[in-house]
Design a protein around this motif. Structure first.
Motif, PDB file in Angstrom:
ATOM      1  N   TYR A 198      37.005  46.474  62.635  1.00 41.18           N
ATOM      2  CA  TYR A 198      37.080  46.282  61.203  1.00 41.18           C
ATOM      3  C   TYR A 198      36.801  47.550  60.661  1.00 41.18           C
ATOM      4  CZ  TYR A 198      35.166  44.624  56.803  1.00 41.18           C
ATOM      5  OH  TYR A 198      35.149  44.181  55.475  1.00 41.18           O
ATOM      6  N   PRO A 199      37.596  47.982  59.620  1.00 48.61           N
ATOM      7  CA  PRO A 199      38.476  47.167  58.740  1.00 48.61           C
ATOM      8  C   PRO A 199      39.388  46.945  59.479  1.00 48.61           C
ATOM      9  CG  PRO A 199      38.019  49.251  57.801  1.00 48.61           C
ATOM     10  CD  PRO A 199      37.229  49.393  58.962  1.00 48.61           C
ATOM     11  N   THR A 200      39.922  45.581  59.179  1.00 50.52           N
ATOM     12  CA  THR A 200      41.235  45.123  59.888  1.00 50.52           C
ATOM     13  C   THR A 200      42.327  45.585  59.276  1.00 50.52           C
ATOM     14  OG1 THR A 200      41.010  43.037  58.453  1.00 50.52           O
ATOM     15  CG2 THR A 200      40.232  43.042  60.637  1.00 50.52           C
ATOM     16  N   GLN A 201      43.711  45.526  59.753  1.00 52.08           N
ATOM     17  CA  GLN A 201      44.779  46.087  59.340  1.00 52.08           C
ATOM     18  C   GLN A 201      45.244  45.703  57.846  1.00 52.08           C
ATOM     19  OE1 GLN A 201      46.640  48.642  59.425  1.00 52.08           O
ATOM     20  NE2 GLN A 201      48.265  48.551  60.795  1.00 52.08           N
ATOM     21  N   ASN A 202      45.514  46.771  56.743  1.00 49.60           N
ATOM     22  CA  ASN A 202      45.848  46.584  55.541  1.00 49.60           C
ATOM     23  C   ASN A 202      44.590  45.527  54.703  1.00 49.60           C
ATOM     24  OD1 ASN A 202      48.205  47.598  56.227  1.00 49.60           O
ATOM     25  ND2 ASN A 202      49.079  45.473  57.023  1.00 49.60           N
TER      26      ASN A 202
ATOM     27  N   ALA B 296      43.460  54.669  49.366  1.00 46.89           N
ATOM     28  CA  ALA B 296      43.819  54.236  50.858  1.00 46.89           C
ATOM     29  C   ALA B 296      43.695  54.959  51.664  1.00 46.89           C
ATOM     30  CB  ALA B 296      45.567  54.165  50.494  1.00 46.89           C
ATOM     31  N   TYR B 297      42.933  54.520  52.744  1.00 46.97           N
ATOM     32  CA  TYR B 297      42.563  55.211  53.939  1.00 46.97           C
ATOM     33  C   TYR B 297      43.281  54.777  55.347  1.00 46.97           C
ATOM     34  CZ  TYR B 297      38.617  56.838  51.095  1.00 46.97           C
ATOM     35  OH  TYR B 297      37.796  57.674  50.338  1.00 46.97           O
ATOM     36  N   TYR B 298      43.414  55.669  56.319  1.00 44.12           N
ATOM     37  CA  TYR B 298      43.951  55.274  57.569  1.00 44.12           C
ATOM     38  C   TYR B 298      42.834  55.683  58.676  1.00 44.12           C
ATOM     39  CZ  TYR B 298      48.045  54.821  54.466  1.00 44.12           C
ATOM     40  OH  TYR B 298      48.862  54.561  53.653  1.00 44.12           O
TER      41      TYR B 298
ATOM     42  N   ALA C 248      45.177  50.817  58.448  1.00 40.50           N
ATOM     43  CA  ALA C 248      45.208  51.081  56.986  1.00 40.50           C
ATOM     44  C   ALA C 248      44.148  49.885  56.159  1.00 40.50           C
ATOM     45  CB  ALA C 248      46.316  51.029  56.311  1.00 40.50           C
ATOM     46  N   PHE C 249      43.433  50.483  55.272  1.00 37.97           N
ATOM     47  CA  PHE C 249      42.618  49.864  54.343  1.00 37.97           C
ATOM     48  C   PHE C 249      42.586  50.538  53.134  1.00 37.97           C
ATOM     49  CE2 PHE C 249      39.749  52.586  56.314  1.00 37.97           C
ATOM     50  CZ  PHE C 249      38.878  53.158  55.294  1.00 37.97           C
ATOM     51  N   TYR C 250      42.227  49.706  52.179  1.00 35.33           N
ATOM     52  CA  TYR C 250      41.900  50.261  50.725  1.00 35.33           C
ATOM     53  C   TYR C 250      40.648  49.906  50.126  1.00 35.33           C
ATOM     54  CZ  TYR C 250      43.376  51.607  45.935  1.00 35.33           C
ATOM     55  OH  TYR C 250      43.607  52.194  44.676  1.00 35.33           O
ATOM     56  N   THR C 251      40.002  50.816  49.382  1.00 38.29           N
ATOM     57  CA  THR C 251      38.717  50.719  48.640  1.00 38.29           C
ATOM     58  C   THR C 251      39.028  50.594  47.306  1.00 38.29           C
ATOM     59  OG1 THR C 251      38.318  52.925  48.532  1.00 38.29           O
ATOM     60  CG2 THR C 251      37.183  51.903  50.514  1.00 38.29           C
TER      61      THR C 251
ATOM     62  N   LYS D 173      57.675  49.444  58.779  1.00 39.13           N
ATOM     63  CA  LYS D 173      56.939  48.281  58.389  1.00 39.13           C
ATOM     64  C   LYS D 173      56.375  48.865  56.906  1.00 39.13           C
ATOM     65  CE  LYS D 173      55.420  46.642  62.943  1.00 39.13           C
ATOM     66  NZ  LYS D 173      54.009  46.518  63.689  1.00 39.13           N
ATOM     67  N   GLY D 174      56.269  47.587  56.069  1.00 42.26           N
ATOM     68  CA  GLY D 174      55.529  48.037  54.994  1.00 42.26           C
ATOM     69  C   GLY D 174      54.549  47.072  54.841  1.00 42.26           C
TER      70      GLY D 174
END
Length: 228
Positions: A38-42, A100-102, A122-125, A159-160
């Motif tokens: 966690y955080p999971t992908q995307n 967007a973070y990685y 990747a995840f986004y806040t 991949k997108g």
């Protein structure tokens, strides 16, 4: 006399074995690779105070393990914004909103030996009042970056992803011999691969820009390969 020589030889044998049988130095092996939990992908994170979690690593030598956590604003992790090394497999970190973070984690033993890095997730806040979010940058599938390839036709694949799961994504593919590719090979395609014709001995560069159905765009990283 011959009997006495034999006795001397027999008594000296264990001493010689002892002298030549020195213990080998133990090789320090690297820890295992962790799995990100966690955080999971995307993932779209509503809260920017995030509890990062990953699996425990093991060490073949039984060494103590710490974890190097790296958080970046780009997928290739050249723009690290947060980095810490801790002894537990969880850490709560506060980040900016609307970014967007990685992230990835690397296990390190107490002798400094690093394991293989984890996958990059990747995840986004989400920002206050934000309704639409730009997609994540394209993720490379093949060919691997800076690899050498055979053949005169190469399949470029990626991949997108978008944290707005309902968005439809299209791609602009730039490809050519320029280090910063400016030639538009494909525009507005919905597939995630294209074939390109190449020449032996040349190096090619390419990138993929990702666009959602509202027009929000993310600019892709430049990748390259050389043809044998």
């Amino acid at each position: 006399m011959r009997k006495a020589i034999k006795m001397i030889a027999l008594f000296s044998l264990p001493l010689c074995v002892a002298c030549g049988g020195g213990s080998k130095e133990l090789v320090n092996e690297m820890p295992t690779t962790v799995n990100l939990l966690y955080p999971t992908q995307n993932l779209l994170c509503i809260d920017n105070n995030i509890s990062f979690d990953w699996s425990d690593a093991t060490d073949p030598n039984g060494d103590n393990i710490s974890y190097k956590v790296e958080i970046s604003k780009n997928r290739e992790l050249t723009n690290i914004v947060k980095a810490q090394t801790i002894s537990t497999s969880q850490s709560t970190i506060t980040l900016e909103k609307g970014v967007a973070y990685y992230w990835r984690v690397i296990a390190v033993d107490n002798k400094g030996k690093q394991g293989e890095p984890s996958s990059v997730f990747a995840f986004y806040t989400k920002a206050e009042g934000e309704s639409n979010i730009a997609p994540f940058t394209a993720e490379l599938v093949k060919p691997a970056d800076e690899i050498k390839v055979d053949g005169l036709i190469v399949t470029l694949e990626w991949k997108g992803a978008d944290s707005n799961t309902g968005d439809t994504l299209t791609y602009d593919v730039y490809f050519g011999e320029d280090v910063t590719p400016i030639t538009l090979k494909e525009e507005g395609i919905s597939t995630t691969s294209v074939e390109v014709t190449v020449e032996s001995g040349k190096t090619y560069y390419w990138k993929v820009n990702t666009i959602d159905n509202t027009g929000a765009k993310s600019i892709g990283q430049v990748w390259s390969f050389t043809v044998n």
